[in-house]
Write an enzyme that holds these catalytic residues in place. Sequence first.
Site, PDB file in Angstrom:
ATOM      1  N   GLY A  79       4.393   2.387   7.242  1.00  0.00           N
ATOM      2  CA  GLY A  79       3.051   2.638   7.756  1.00  0.00           C
ATOM      3  C   GLY A  79       2.544   4.000   7.303  1.00  0.00           C
ATOM      4  O   GLY A  79       2.639   4.348   6.122  1.00  0.00           O
ATOM      5  N   ALA A  80       2.038   4.794   8.274  1.00  0.00           N
ATOM      6  CA  ALA A  80       1.486   6.109   7.936  1.00  0.00           C
ATOM      7  C   ALA A  80       2.548   7.055   7.371  1.00  0.00           C
ATOM      8  O   ALA A  80       2.216   8.081   6.774  1.00  0.00           O
ATOM      9  CB  ALA A  80       0.842   6.725   9.173  1.00  0.00           C
ATOM     10  N   GLY A 121       4.455   6.333   4.952  1.00  0.00           N
ATOM     11  CA  GLY A 121       4.629   6.033   3.528  1.00  0.00           C
ATOM     12  C   GLY A 121       5.704   5.004   3.267  1.00  0.00           C
ATOM     13  O   GLY A 121       5.752   3.968   3.948  1.00  0.00           O
ATOM     14  N   SER A 130       8.690  -0.061   3.813  1.00  0.00           N
ATOM     15  CA  SER A 130       7.346   0.468   4.078  1.00  0.00           C
ATOM     16  C   SER A 130       7.316   0.990   5.506  1.00  0.00           C
ATOM     17  O   SER A 130       7.860   0.374   6.420  1.00  0.00           O
ATOM     18  CB  SER A 130       6.283  -0.602   3.838  1.00  0.00           C
ATOM     19  OG  SER A 130       6.418  -1.652   4.758  1.00  0.00           O
ATOM     20  N   GLY A 159       1.103  -3.781   3.488  1.00  0.00           N
ATOM     21  CA  GLY A 159       2.468  -3.929   2.973  1.00  0.00           C
ATOM     22  C   GLY A 159       2.503  -4.815   1.738  1.00  0.00           C
ATOM     23  O   GLY A 159       3.317  -4.602   0.822  1.00  0.00           O
ATOM     24  N   ASP A 160       1.619  -5.794   1.693  1.00  0.00           N
ATOM     25  CA  ASP A 160       1.576  -6.706   0.541  1.00  0.00           C
ATOM     26  C   ASP A 160       1.024  -5.971  -0.686  1.00  0.00           C
ATOM     27  O   ASP A 160       1.521  -6.148  -1.810  1.00  0.00           O
ATOM     28  CB  ASP A 160       0.714  -7.931   0.867  1.00  0.00           C
ATOM     29  CG  ASP A 160       1.107  -8.551   2.198  1.00  0.00           C
ATOM     30  OD1 ASP A 160       2.308  -8.492   2.533  1.00  0.00           O
ATOM     31  OD2 ASP A 160       0.226  -9.056   2.913  1.00  0.00           O
TER      32      ASP A 160
HETATM   33  N1  LIG Z   1      -2.078   4.596   8.555  1.00  0.00           N
HETATM   34  C1  LIG Z   1      -1.693   4.660   7.284  1.00  0.00           C
HETATM   35  N2  LIG Z   1      -1.923   5.773   6.553  1.00  0.00           N
HETATM   36  C2  LIG Z   1      -1.550   5.868   5.257  1.00  0.00           C
HETATM   37  N3  LIG Z   1      -0.921   4.883   4.593  1.00  0.00           N
HETATM   38  C3  LIG Z   1      -0.649   3.747   5.258  1.00  0.00           C
HETATM   39  C4  LIG Z   1      -1.010   3.566   6.643  1.00  0.00           C
HETATM   40  N4  LIG Z   1      -0.611   2.332   7.014  1.00  0.00           N
HETATM   41  C5  LIG Z   1      -0.029   1.772   5.941  1.00  0.00           C
HETATM   42  N5  LIG Z   1      -0.048   2.613   4.885  1.00  0.00           N
HETATM   43  C6  LIG Z   1       0.450   2.354   3.533  1.00  0.00           C
HETATM   44  O1  LIG Z   1       0.660   0.955   3.385  1.00  0.00           O
HETATM   45  C7  LIG Z   1       2.044   0.660   3.180  1.00  0.00           C
HETATM   46  C8  LIG Z   1       2.443  -0.579   3.946  1.00  0.00           C
HETATM   47  O2  LIG Z   1       2.256  -0.363   5.327  1.00  0.00           O
HETATM   48  P1  LIG Z   1       3.170  -1.021   6.464  1.00  0.00           P
HETATM   49  O3  LIG Z   1       4.476  -0.359   6.500  1.00  0.00           O
HETATM   50  O4  LIG Z   1       2.329  -1.004   7.695  1.00  0.00           O
HETATM   51  O5  LIG Z   1       3.373  -2.495   5.889  1.00  0.00           O
HETATM   52  P2  LIG Z   1       3.627  -3.885   6.615  1.00  0.00           P
HETATM   53  O6  LIG Z   1       4.026  -3.669   8.041  1.00  0.00           O
HETATM   54  O7  LIG Z   1       4.519  -4.664   5.741  1.00  0.00           O
HETATM   55  O8  LIG Z   1       2.142  -4.478   6.554  1.00  0.00           O
HETATM   56  P3  LIG Z   1       1.596  -6.004   6.507  1.00  0.00           P
HETATM   57  O9  LIG Z   1       2.695  -6.877   7.036  1.00  0.00           O
HETATM   58  O10 LIG Z   1       0.366  -5.977   7.392  1.00  0.00           O
HETATM   59  O11 LIG Z   1       1.235  -6.240   5.103  1.00  0.00           O
HETATM   60  C9  LIG Z   1       2.816   1.906   3.602  1.00  0.00           C
HETATM   61  O12 LIG Z   1       4.015   2.019   2.844  1.00  0.00           O
HETATM   62  C10 LIG Z   1       1.810   3.017   3.293  1.00  0.00           C
HETATM   63  O13 LIG Z   1       1.880   3.347   1.926  1.00  0.00           O
HETATM   64  O1  LIG Z   2       2.901 -15.067   9.649  1.00  0.00           O
HETATM   65  P1  LIG Z   2       3.373 -14.256   8.451  1.00  0.00           P
HETATM   66  O2  LIG Z   2       3.623 -15.122   7.261  1.00  0.00           O
HETATM   67  O3  LIG Z   2       4.498 -13.331   8.788  1.00  0.00           O
HETATM   68  O4  LIG Z   2       2.176 -13.267   8.086  1.00  0.00           O
HETATM   69  C1  LIG Z   2       0.939 -13.788   7.680  1.00  0.00           C
HETATM   70  C2  LIG Z   2      -0.069 -12.669   7.585  1.00  0.00           C
HETATM   71  O5  LIG Z   2      -0.246 -11.996   8.835  1.00  0.00           O
HETATM   72  O6  LIG Z   2       0.421 -11.699   6.650  1.00  0.00           O
HETATM   73  C3  LIG Z   2      -0.635 -11.205   5.853  1.00  0.00           C
HETATM   74  C4  LIG Z   2      -0.689  -9.719   5.952  1.00  0.00           C
HETATM   75  O7  LIG Z   2       0.520  -9.146   5.515  1.00  0.00           O
HETATM   76  C5  LIG Z   2      -1.891 -11.890   6.320  1.00  0.00           C
HETATM   77  O8  LIG Z   2      -2.717 -12.190   5.218  1.00  0.00           O
HETATM   78  C6  LIG Z   2      -1.420 -13.125   7.041  1.00  0.00           C
HETATM   79  O9  LIG Z   2      -2.311 -13.566   8.028  1.00  0.00           O
END
Ligand SMILES: Nc1ncnc2c1ncn2[C@@H]1O[C@H](COP(=O)(O)OP(=O)(O)OP(=O)(O)O)[C@@H](O)[C@H]1O
Ligand SMILES: O=P(O)(O)OC[C@@]1(O)O[C@H](CO)[C@@H](O)[C@@H]1O
Length: 315
Positions: free
Chosen positions: A222-223, A225, A220, A251-252
């Site tokens: 972020g923005a 994709g 993943s 991401g979840d």
């Molecule tokens: N600013 C954004 N604009 C469009 N899509 C986004 C944006 N941020 C996240 N996404 C979407 O959400 C998905 C997951 O985002 P990201 O890569 O930030 O996950 P992550 O870091 O694992 O998040 P988290 O740990 O908070 O769940 C991306 O693959 C994308 O599809």
């Molecule tokens: O401390 P970890 O386990 O890495 O992440 C926990 C967490 O940040 O991840 C979720 C978002 O992805 C939140 O619901 C939760 O607070």
Amino acid sequence: MIVTLTPNPSVDRAVVIDALRRGEVHRATESRIDPGGKGVNVSRALAAQGARTVAVIPSGGPAGHLLDDLLDAAGVPRRSVSVGGPVRMNVSVLEPDGTTTKLNEPGPRLSGDEVDALLATTLAAADGAGWVVGCGSLPPGAPEGLYADLVRRVRSRGVRVAVDSSGTALAAAVAARPHLVKPNHEELAELVDHRLPTLADVHAAAADLVADGIETVAVSLGADGALLVTADEVLHARATITHPLSTVGAGDCMLAGLLHGLSSGTHPLDALRTAVAWGAAAVTLPGSRVPAPEHLRAIPVDHTRSPDLTRPLGA
Ligand SMILES: Nc1ncnc2c1ncn2[C@@H]1O[C@H](COP(=O)(O)OP(=O)(O)OP(=O)(O)O)[C@@H](O)[C@H]1O
Ligand SMILES: O=P(O)(O)OC[C@@]1(O)O[C@H](CO)[C@@H](O)[C@@H]1O
């Protein structure tokens, strides 16, 4: 049916403030609480779309009761394992420009018996499941190899298994060869121990994991994709969100959409499109709220089988 294991769940409080200033008192303009922890969010996202899931969590202390109640109120099936220490409470500070600052507690110290009970409960729930996924950080007391152990035991039952974690827990899990991993950009760079400035670098790092025996690596971005790499394909999808509200849990939701797509037997490109739609929809919602079906309708997703790998990320 998708079974999630969250060894370190949380109650997530999100507060909205005008701007974060170190050392000052801030008056929140809005706040909300959600059940939290990465696997919990995967189950919440699946349940919100009417998909079958069960969330396995440790539950202890007042926050554990609250987490159980919040999951029940949201209609998320759960199997809670009673533990002595209190479930953690994590705080997200949200600013109007979309900046999110997270304050995550370490979580309760789990005993060896509590860890064994969590694994046993997950394996019991895994019977007949399509996927089992272990998600998030490990709480104190949980062995670094917990996800690796999960991977081996789920695989030996003939069930597909995925891991979404970071640091040493992810590195240990990767060595046990899950069917799928979902690192974000930073987690993948940490895993391979070098920077990944372009999509080509992300692709090369993901392809190395595939060569090591992981069927599907979904990164993943972020923005930017998400990139999905298998032995046969390199797929990319992204959605443009002009006013992101909160990226917590995006991401979840993305992982939930991916596993949902893959378990419905659609082509990986369609599964990736679903994943990106669910992730992008999540960023349009406050706190770690998960999207309902109506939130997905307004999310157009660009997707391709031949991404331009020379593209720098974060451009
Ligand atoms: N600013 C954004 N604009 C469009 N899509 C986004 C944006 N941020 C996240 N996404 C979407 O959400 C998905 C997951 O985002 P990201 O890569 O930030 O996950 P992550 O870091 O694992 O998040 P988290 O740990 O908070 O769940 C991306 O693959 C994308 O599809
Ligand atoms: O401390 P970890 O386990 O890495 O992440 C926990 C967490 O940040 O991840 C979720 C978002 O992805 C939140 O619901 C939760 O607070």
